[in-house]
Design a protein around this motif. Structure first.
Motif, PDB file in Angstrom:
ATOM      1  N   GLU A  36       0.925   4.155  -2.915  1.00  0.00           N
ATOM      2  CA  GLU A  36       0.788   5.579  -2.604  1.00  0.00           C
ATOM      3  C   GLU A  36       1.974   6.369  -3.135  1.00  0.00           C
ATOM      4  O   GLU A  36       1.826   7.486  -3.625  1.00  0.00           O
ATOM      5  CB  GLU A  36       0.667   5.763  -1.093  1.00  0.00           C
ATOM      6  N   ARG A  37       3.160   5.757  -3.066  1.00  0.00           N
ATOM      7  CA  ARG A  37       4.369   6.455  -3.494  1.00  0.00           C
ATOM      8  C   ARG A  37       4.353   6.756  -4.988  1.00  0.00           C
ATOM      9  O   ARG A  37       4.943   7.738  -5.432  1.00  0.00           O
ATOM     10  CB  ARG A  37       5.595   5.621  -3.121  1.00  0.00           C
ATOM     11  N   GLU A  68      -6.065   0.064  -4.656  1.00  0.00           N
ATOM     12  CA  GLU A  68      -5.735  -1.284  -4.195  1.00  0.00           C
ATOM     13  C   GLU A  68      -6.670  -2.365  -4.751  1.00  0.00           C
ATOM     14  O   GLU A  68      -6.220  -3.442  -5.143  1.00  0.00           O
ATOM     15  CB  GLU A  68      -5.762  -1.324  -2.659  1.00  0.00           C
ATOM     16  N   ARG A 119       0.832  -1.213   0.000  1.00  0.00           N
ATOM     17  CA  ARG A 119       0.000   0.000   0.000  1.00  0.00           C
ATOM     18  C   ARG A 119       0.863   1.259   0.000  1.00  0.00           C
ATOM     19  O   ARG A 119       0.562   2.238  -0.699  1.00  0.00           O
ATOM     20  CB  ARG A 119      -0.936  -0.011   1.208  1.00  0.00           C
ATOM     21  N   VAL A 120       1.942   1.234   0.797  1.00  0.00           N
ATOM     22  CA  VAL A 120       2.852   2.378   0.829  1.00  0.00           C
ATOM     23  C   VAL A 120       3.435   2.625  -0.558  1.00  0.00           C
ATOM     24  O   VAL A 120       3.538   3.780  -1.011  1.00  0.00           O
ATOM     25  CB  VAL A 120       3.978   2.141   1.854  1.00  0.00           C
ATOM     26  N   GLY A 142       1.569   7.387  -6.591  1.00  0.00           N
ATOM     27  CA  GLY A 142       0.366   8.163  -6.848  1.00  0.00           C
ATOM     28  C   GLY A 142      -0.880   7.350  -7.104  1.00  0.00           C
ATOM     29  O   GLY A 142      -1.830   7.846  -7.731  1.00  0.00           O
ATOM     30  N   ALA A 174      -2.720   5.655  -4.535  1.00  0.00           N
ATOM     31  CA  ALA A 174      -3.476   5.382  -3.309  1.00  0.00           C
ATOM     32  C   ALA A 174      -4.958   5.312  -3.647  1.00  0.00           C
ATOM     33  O   ALA A 174      -5.475   6.127  -4.413  1.00  0.00           O
ATOM     34  CB  ALA A 174      -3.216   6.473  -2.276  1.00  0.00           C
TER      35      ALA A 174
END
Length: 273
Positions: free
Chosen positions: A125-126, A133, A121-122, A128, A130
């Motif tokens: 998000e990194r 999932e 998940r991180v 772009g 987020a």
């Protein structure tokens, strides 16, 4: 400091055709290196050698100080991640499941953990993504799919205690301008964390902005290797690409800016003020 990747006098021949000749390269932790050159210059052949897909006929490649192929494949997979130019995935995985594939080298008996899911998940998000999932990978745009795979390779080397290496072949080819910068900015952040990154890119102005060093290939050999302001010159780029290139100073960044095409004559300017 252990060198992340070292290429010593690499040569490759297919029959009578020389595909690579005398390539030297050193990539240290925290360094962002880009390979550039026209189509057929040898970029893909070099990349396949760096990933181990092609064996060395002559010369040597060392990864983390050891000869290519000499160590544990499992340990290498935890420290080095490869993103090829194209990744064919035809299953309707969720985006998080695709990123989780990068965590397999870290899992005991291939059992996923909550920590693996958190890392995936991180990494989404990194890049772009987020909130993506649960999205079906096959329904995503080409650019979104490319960013999912970038998240996957980031997850593969996430929080490794030793030196880490990223090898990326045209990771921005399907991205729009904004996401090209975001993706390369993400890689740049990783190099500040000590990751060594080697990329193949075609957009010369992106190369000039983000690379610490540039390897210029022409006629299947290196004709220049060094910082962008030293090797991305008018003469070198024009020779490498067989097309007129002009290097000027970027109006606000401390890097070259490359303009392609014939320079208009003064007479043409006089006719069209």
């Amino acid at each position: 400091m252990t060198v992340a990747l070292e290429v010593r006098d690499l040569h490759c021949r297919l029959g009578e055709t020389q595909l690579l000749s005398g390539i030297h390269l050193t990539l240290t932790p925290g360094e962002f290196t880009v390979v550039i050159g026209r189509n057929g210059a040898g970029k893909s052949t070099l990349f396949k050698h760096l990933t181990g897909e092609l064996p060395c006929q002559r010369g040597e490649i060392r990864v983390f100080g050891a000869p290519m192929g000499s160590g544990s494949k499992a340990e290498l997979a935890r420290r080095r991640a490869v993103l090829p130019q194209t990744t064919n995935l035809q299953f309707a995985y969720e985006a998080l499941e695709v990123v989780m594939l990068g965590r397999i080298p870290h899992q005991q008996h291939r059992l996923e953990s909550r920590e693996d899911a958190r890392i995936a998940r991180v990494c989404l998000e990194r890049v772009g993504l987020a909130g993506y999932e649960g999205r079906n990978y096959l329904t995503l745009s080409g650019g979104e799919q490319q960013r999912v795979h970038l998240a996957r390779v980031l997850a593969q080397i996430y929080e490794n205690d030793g030196s880490r290496l990223l090898l990326l072949d045209e990771p921005t080819s399907s991205l729009d301008v904004a996401h090209q910068h975001k993706a390369l900015g993400c890689v740049k952040e990783l190099t500040r964390e000590g990751v060594a990154a080697l990329l193949i890119l075609h957009d010369l102005n992106l190369v000039a902005q983000y690379a610490d060093k540039v390897l210029v290939l022409a006629e299947r050999q290196a004709i220049a290797y060094g910082p962008p302001h030293e090797v991305m010159t008018t003469d070198i780029l024009s020779r490498a690409f067989g097309y007129p290139m002009t290097t000027v100073r970027h109006p606000w960044l401390d890097c070259p800016m490359i303009v392609s095409g014939e320079r208009p004559s003064e007479a043409l300017f006089a006719q069209h003020p």
